[in-house]
Design an enzyme around this catalytic site. Sequence first.
Site, PDB file in Angstrom:
ATOM      1  N   THR A   1       8.779 -10.410   8.188  1.00  0.00           N
ATOM      2  CA  THR A   1       8.554 -10.270   6.750  1.00  0.00           C
ATOM      3  C   THR A   1       7.383  -9.340   6.497  1.00  0.00           C
ATOM      4  OG1 THR A   1       7.834 -11.294   4.689  1.00  0.00           O
ATOM      5  CG2 THR A   1       7.299 -12.498   6.681  1.00  0.00           C
TER       6      THR A   1
ATOM      7  N   ASP B   1       5.729  -9.475   4.011  1.00  0.00           N
ATOM      8  CA  ASP B   1       4.750 -10.287   3.287  1.00  0.00           C
ATOM      9  C   ASP B   1       3.724 -10.940   4.210  1.00  0.00           C
ATOM     10  OD1 ASP B   1       5.975  -9.673   0.917  1.00  0.00           O
ATOM     11  OD2 ASP B   1       7.235 -11.454   0.895  1.00  0.00           O
TER      12      ASP B   1
ATOM     13  N   MET C   1       3.662  -5.381  -3.019  1.00  0.00           N
ATOM     14  CA  MET C   1       4.497  -6.553  -2.785  1.00  0.00           C
ATOM     15  C   MET C   1       3.700  -7.723  -2.224  1.00  0.00           C
ATOM     16  SD  MET C   1       8.074  -5.315  -1.188  1.00  0.00           S
ATOM     17  CE  MET C   1       9.422  -4.832  -2.264  1.00  0.00           C
ATOM     18  N   GLY C   2       4.254  -8.918  -2.362  1.00  0.00           N
ATOM     19  CA  GLY C   2       3.634 -10.129  -1.845  1.00  0.00           C
ATOM     20  C   GLY C   2       3.388 -11.086  -2.981  1.00  0.00           C
TER      21      GLY C   2
ATOM     22  N   TYR D   1      10.157  -0.783  -3.206  1.00  0.00           N
ATOM     23  CA  TYR D   1      10.879  -0.984  -1.950  1.00  0.00           C
ATOM     24  C   TYR D   1      10.501   0.020  -0.871  1.00  0.00           C
ATOM     25  CZ  TYR D   1      13.804  -4.478  -4.267  1.00  0.00           C
ATOM     26  OH  TYR D   1      14.251  -5.592  -4.913  1.00  0.00           O
TER      27      TYR D   1
ATOM     28  N   GLN E   1       7.764   0.394   0.380  1.00  0.00           N
ATOM     29  CA  GLN E   1       6.894  -0.343   1.292  1.00  0.00           C
ATOM     30  C   GLN E   1       7.631  -0.983   2.451  1.00  0.00           C
ATOM     31  OE1 GLN E   1       4.009  -3.074  -1.148  1.00  0.00           O
ATOM     32  NE2 GLN E   1       5.575  -2.302  -2.505  1.00  0.00           N
ATOM     33  N   ARG E   2       8.836  -1.420   2.199  1.00  0.00           N
ATOM     34  CA  ARG E   2       9.507  -2.207   3.237  1.00  0.00           C
ATOM     35  C   ARG E   2      10.604  -1.424   3.949  1.00  0.00           C
ATOM     36  NH1 ARG E   2      12.889  -6.553  -0.505  1.00  0.00           N
ATOM     37  NH2 ARG E   2      14.799  -5.321  -0.677  1.00  0.00           N
TER      38      ARG E   2
END
Lengths: 400, 400
Positions: B135, B137, B179-180, B300, B302-303
């Site tokens: 993840t 996160d 994010m998070g 998105y 970021q991931r």
Amino acid sequence: MSAGKAVIGQSGGPTAVINRSLVGFIKEGLKDNFDEILGARHGLEGMLSEDFVDLASLSESQLYGIGKTPAAALGSVRKKPTEGDIEKLISIFEKQNIRNFYYIGGNDSAETAHLIKEGAESANYDMKAFHIPKTVDNDLLETDHCPGYGSAARFVAHGFQGDDADTRSLKGIKINILMGRHAGWLTAASTLGKSTEEDGPHLVYVPEKTFNLESFVKEVKEVYESLGRCLVAVSEGVHDDKGEYFLQTYANNAGSGLAGKKDSHGNIQLSGSGALGDTLANIISENIESARVRADTFGYLQRSFLADISEVDADEAERVGQHAVVASKTENSGSIILKRQLSDKYYCEVGLVELEKVAKNTKVMPKDFLDENKPYVTNEFFEYAMPLTGGIEPKTQIFV
Amino acid sequence: MSAGKAVIGQSGGPTAVINRSLVGFIKEGLKDNFDEILGARHGLEGMLSEDFVDLASLSESQLYGIGKTPAAALGSVRKKPTEGDIEKLISIFEKQNIRNFYYIGGNDSAETAHLIKEGAESANYDMKAFHIPKTVDNDLLETDHCPGYGSAARFVAHGFQGDDADTRSLKGIKINILMGRHAGWLTAASTLGKSTEEDGPHLVYVPEKTFNLESFVKEVKEVYESLGRCLVAVSEGVHDDKGEYFLQTYANNAGSGLAGKKDSHGNIQLSGSGALGDTLANIISENIESARVRADTFGYLQRSFLADISEVDADEAERVGQHAVVASKTENSGSIILKRQLSDKYYCEVGLVELEKVAKNTKVMPKDFLDENKPYVTNEFFEYAMPLTGGIEPKTQIFV
């Protein structure tokens, strides 16, 4: 080469490689007989306040470091000089014996260089003035393309490759907003990482075509029904047939309930805001039941991301900076351009054109780069743009 | 090792390296005596519909390609299995002689593996169940950190390095949303590219602390007045002292005029929307006169950004996938973890803990990673996180 000092400034929105142009300029300038090489902090602003940096004293390793830093190392500015500004500038140049003016920027910067050239002439002050091109928007006339665009295009293409994989993983509709108010160059770059027709983006909306909301909804729906997902690239500058930005028209009609930031005149802010993406996502959600809809605005990452530079772009950025010094040995003014050579391997020569040819105007995407029948680009665009990115490796196909 | 087949699925939000875990699993699985290695399309969804891919037949070059692709190569899903689902799954596993279950995902995936383990036990079906962590996160318990986080943190750190240069070039206030939802790990990563205190981000707002709008405005104002610019990192999950998301509270108070996408219950959508950034930017604009204020939501990118992966992260992702097969030779179930070794050079061993220890819960940032007196992180966080990114090269200082 005139005797005297040289001054350079950076103007407008930063790019990831604009400092390579600065470094190219300094390196070539050091070979020459300028009395001094001055950098103006924040472009015209620093010239008007005589806020200068000594660029001749930088070490090799400092120059290397600056070249690897995105955005304007000298600071940038958005400023159109008034007549008074020009007069004041000429008197400062005269006082400092600055005889060579260089400005890195877009079409406004070419215009500034032109105004300074004219101002010097009417003051009978012997001075050279050159424009060094940069803009992620790739919208300058005369040059094959603009330094800064290749790296931004590379970032956008890689971003869409990842987002295509993401949208396959968790199916849905994804709308990404790209920079480029007047021209669709960066939005079109979203296609450069595609391996197959089924890869996203499936739809590409550029300001060169009128944006029609009903068609947009229909086209997204069609792709979504056929593939179970849809990845869309939309330029921040999409507009109606009167040239009014979509978001502005929509805000006028929707009243106060609209997302987005407005100034005191009620004008909508296009960049540094997620409003366009959010508005389009809301509309799609309302029209395509139960679809998972998301929007992202690539924002300033496009123009300042330092970890995914196009080496072709960085190299060309350095060469246009360098050529400004070379050109000023024999010419009095001009804008540096890149000229693509007809050969098997991609290569651009540097060259020079009159400032007036570049100033003010905008180069939009030509008709043969855009599909006539759908919101999409052609192979001609692909062949034009791919070399500028340094090449985008195809993504492996996945199972979904 | 039980005889029989193995099945693997991917679940939850994609990461840039989740497919490296899949590849690590397949490579190790090929050494073993599974009857077959099945990949389920879209996780539980594919298992329930018996939508399987044969993973044992992939070539070396296909595996290499898959490992380099971001997001879930098998497709992902967000699904909490019902009791009925579990019963159905066990009967499918029994029919297919699937004796080994592996699930790559976050805490929900650990919970799913746990439910399947329990379901098999009560059906007296002999079966192993393992959770492989991922993840962006970074919010799983027990493991030192989560595969996927290092690459996302690297992207965020590089993004802020560029944006800091950008915000120096054209001075103003820039707010970036990260994010998070429950933990500030990615938001905190925004600091990892800083060389000096004057570099941005200057302020870091994480969900571990209560978000107070008045303090926020005051803190931004202070930095802006002192430096003439301010770069801010804000987690999408910032909330008030009752745990209600800031954007939700603000929407409730502001009525229909608020930016952002709401579902039919009036709940605000946090990801895939620019609403939080736009709202905060509007508030700052209203409170700090004449400042240039912009907001970006990293979204998105970021991931799923494939061109700036942390090699440390990619390598660890592969090792946790591999270790799931190794662990299942001697154990019946568990969640794979990374254990940081006490040594000069950063290194993590892989290990195994009970599924229950990882399921459901969230690991937030510990107190000593967060500054007590201001919205910022500590050196302890810096030392923890930096090695996971593969190292962030310092940015050269520029002249403004």
